[in-house]
Design a protein around this motif. Structure first.
Motif, PDB file in Angstrom:
ATOM      1  N   UNK A   1       1.184  12.490   6.959  1.00 63.20           N
ATOM      2  CA  UNK A   1       0.440  13.386   6.590  1.00 63.20           C
ATOM      3  C   UNK A   1       0.117  14.186   7.321  1.00 63.20           C
ATOM      4  N   UNK A   2      -1.346  14.070   7.231  1.00 60.09           N
ATOM      5  CA  UNK A   2      -2.234  15.213   8.604  1.00 60.09           C
ATOM      6  C   UNK A   2      -3.415  14.046   9.010  1.00 60.09           C
ATOM      7  N   UNK A   3      -3.846  14.768  10.447  1.00 61.16           N
ATOM      8  CA  UNK A   3      -5.078  13.707  10.683  1.00 61.16           C
ATOM      9  C   UNK A   3      -4.274  12.380  10.773  1.00 61.16           C
ATOM     10  N   UNK A   4      -3.122  11.586  10.695  1.00 59.11           N
ATOM     11  CA  UNK A   4      -3.077  10.582  10.815  1.00 59.11           C
ATOM     12  C   UNK A   4      -2.222   9.408  12.295  1.00 59.11           C
ATOM     13  N   UNK A   5      -2.702  10.843  13.471  1.00 55.17           N
ATOM     14  CA  UNK A   5      -1.989  10.290  14.482  1.00 55.17           C
ATOM     15  C   UNK A   5      -2.344   8.331  14.954  1.00 55.17           C
ATOM     16  N   UNK A   6      -4.122   9.042  15.189  1.00 53.77           N
ATOM     17  CA  UNK A   6      -5.212   7.193  15.466  1.00 53.77           C
ATOM     18  C   UNK A   6      -4.156   5.977  14.542  1.00 53.77           C
TER      19      UNK A   6
ATOM     20  N   UNK B   1       0.802  -0.726  -0.344  1.00 58.94           N
ATOM     21  CA  UNK B   1      -0.153  -0.454   0.063  1.00 58.94           C
ATOM     22  C   UNK B   1       0.861   0.995  -0.148  1.00 58.94           C
ATOM     23  N   UNK B   2       1.063   1.949  -1.268  1.00 65.80           N
ATOM     24  CA  UNK B   2       1.839   3.083  -1.151  1.00 65.80           C
ATOM     25  C   UNK B   2       0.678   4.596  -1.214  1.00 65.80           C
ATOM     26  N   UNK B   3       1.127   5.734  -0.567  1.00 64.55           N
ATOM     27  CA  UNK B   3       0.666   6.806  -0.400  1.00 64.55           C
ATOM     28  C   UNK B   3       0.865   7.482   0.922  1.00 64.55           C
ATOM     29  N   UNK B   4       0.854   8.554   0.932  1.00 58.14           N
ATOM     30  CA  UNK B   4       1.140   9.279   2.198  1.00 58.14           C
ATOM     31  C   UNK B   4       0.188   8.639   3.476  1.00 58.14           C
ATOM     32  N   UNK B   5       0.413   9.281   4.366  1.00 55.01           N
ATOM     33  CA  UNK B   5      -0.653   8.362   5.610  1.00 55.01           C
ATOM     34  C   UNK B   5      -1.496   9.821   5.587  1.00 55.01           C
ATOM     35  N   UNK B   6      -2.894   9.553   5.242  1.00 48.47           N
ATOM     36  CA  UNK B   6      -3.874  10.659   5.787  1.00 48.47           C
ATOM     37  C   UNK B   6      -4.991  10.450   5.549  1.00 48.47           C
ATOM     38  N   UNK B   7      -6.214  10.438   5.568  1.00 48.10           N
ATOM     39  CA  UNK B   7      -7.658  10.172   5.552  1.00 48.10           C
ATOM     40  C   UNK B   7      -7.673   9.641   3.904  1.00 48.10           C
TER      41      UNK B   7
END
Length: 474
Positions: free
Chosen positions: A338-343, A302-308
């Motif tokens: 990325x953003x909103x990725x903490x959880x 799975x490739x991609x910035x961790x974001x919603x």
């Protein structure tokens, strides 16, 4: 019930499903941050921070008071939509004679994300030794002047770099803002004026409309910035080049539906991104990456910035179901925070399978990524919003199928060669993976869009030089 009413009902259901998915994602993020806050409060550092809270609050109050003065200004004193630059000085457009490709943003801020990859690979394609309809020159802006970007080009294609020199605007020049142009319009206003004064035109590359169409998927700073940028770009640009036909159509339809002001006769076109990776002959992956693909069980990537919107949590839920059903498979997540990725990050790092059948690498270069593609059974791409979908074509170039969300741009890119599942549906993804593993469904990488970056560069030049635009707005 009529066919139209059925379609509208289905569309409403899908919108509700998307909102529920976004709400669930943000709820998980909020719960994680709340837990972290409680942990901080009851730790030693939390007691220290307690005394700093009033100071932080007073600073925030002061900042809000200053901002409030500007917000209370009357609407008449605020120019919300800038007028096109120097219309009185503009000449009727001349045939395109040269393409100036602005790469300033990538030179200043190369975060290694999709936009910068497109800029660098298109530039590499423009300087690959082929001839085009019109000459193309990579340029950068500094202090209101246009300079060659010789050093930037040399880093991409090799060779010695001559010192950058100032470029004189010529009749019929086309100026393409290929790089991200968030803050470029004000700085480039004098250059726009000169270009239009010489019968030239301004073209802006647009990568997606996600901040407009899916604001909850974006960082809080991005949405207002993008909103301002788009409205300014519509007035300052003679044309837009999108990285897919889907985005080009979305832009034209959105401008019409919202009644957004734009330059008369606005032209909209598209090109497709390339799939070839620039690799080093002597590159080797590190030990952790090598260990992650070692063994007999199939590997999924799975490739991609961790974001919603990227759907890593959807993939994780699907693999949890497959692991519970005794499937000995691995999931490797590749992407920076990325953003909103903490959880999501916390869930990955604390997962019982982390380091065994679940892996995450946040700093992977093209060589390591190519190695991972080569050792993967398939790509997993569960995004619900994209402008193109580079991993799909990159995986296909390495002979690997893609299992991806059923969204329009993925249908454009993946064609009949990808496997599709219902967007944001972990059970549907798990079933598709199971069908793939058991041979009930198979992807065909040969049927996926396959464009080389030199072909992407050629397409860009041809659209602009030959006026091969797909849409024109009144």
């Amino acid at each position: 019930m009529s066919e139209r009413q059925n379609r509208e009902r289905d569309e409403d259901r899908e919108r509700i499903r998307l909102l529920e998915f976004q709400l669930d994602y943000l709820r998980a993020e909020l719960l994680h941050l709340t837990h972290e806050r409680y942990r901080l409060i009851y730790s030693v550092s939390g007691h220290i921070y307690r005394f700093l809270r009033p100071i932080e609050a007073s600073i925030a109050d002061a900042a809000n008071a200053v901002a409030g003065r500007f917000r209370r200004r009357s609407p008449e004193t605020i120019q919300t939509t800038p007028a096109p630059s120097a219309p009185a000085a503009a000449r009727a457009p001349l045939p395109a004679r040269r393409l100036l490709v602005d790469v300033t943003g990538t030179i200043k801020r190369d975060a290694g994300t999709g936009i910068q990859r497109v800029v660098k690979e298109v530039t590499r394609g423009l300087y690959g030794g082929e001839s085009f309809d019109i000459p193309a020159v990579a340029v950068r802006c500094a202090d209101g002047r246009l300079l060659t970007a010789n050093g930037f080009v040399a880093e991409l294609v090799g060779g010695d770099a001559a010192p950058d020199s100032e470029i004189a605007i010529e009749a019929g020049d086309r100026f393409l803002m290929l790089s991200d142009s968030w803050n470029a319009f004000d700085a480039l206003a004098p250059i726009f004026e000169k270009i239009r004064g010489e019968g030239g035109e301004i073209v802006t590359c647009i990568f997606d409309l996600i901040p407009e169409l899916y604001p909850h998927a974006c960082h809080e700073v991005t949405v207002p910035r993008y909103r301002d940028w788009l409205r300014k770009a519509l007035l300052e640009s003679d044309g837009f080049l999108a990285i897919s036909r889907t985005v080009a159509d979305e832009l034209a339809d959105y401008v019409a539906a919202q009644g957004l002001a734009h330059r008369p006769g606005l032209k909209i076109g598209w090109f497709h991104c390339g799939s070839d990776l620039a690799l080093r002959a002597d590159a080797a992956p590190n030990d952790k990456i090598t260990a992650a693909v070692a063994g007999d069980g199939p590997v999924f990537l799975a490739v991609g910035t961790i974001e919603p919107r990227k759907g890593q949590r959807v993939a994780l839920r699907a693999f949890e179901e497959l692991w519970a059903n005794k499937r000995d498979i691995r999931l490797i997540v590749v992407g920076r925070r990325g953003w909103f990725e903490e959880a999501t990050v916390n869930e990955i790092l604390t997962h019982a399978e982390f380091g065994r059948r679940l892996f995450w690498f946040d700093d992977v270069d093209d060589d390591a990524l190519s190695f991972l593609y080569d050792h993967a059974a398939a790509l997993i791409f569960p995004s619900y919003a994209e402008g193109f979908g580079l991993p799909i074509v990159e995986a296909a170039r390495r002979g690997r199928p893609a299992i991806c969300s059923d969204i329009p741009v993925f249908r454009e890119v993946g064609g009949s060669g990808a496997l599709y599942f219902r967007v944001n549906d972990a059970k549907a993804l798990a079933q598709t993976i199971a069908d793939f593993l058991d041979g009930r469904r198979a992807g065909d990488p040969e049927q996926v869009l396959r464009v080389a970056w030199r072909e992407a560069a050629r397409r860009i030049v041809e659209v602009i030089a030959r006026e091969e635009w797909s849409r024109r707005l009144p």
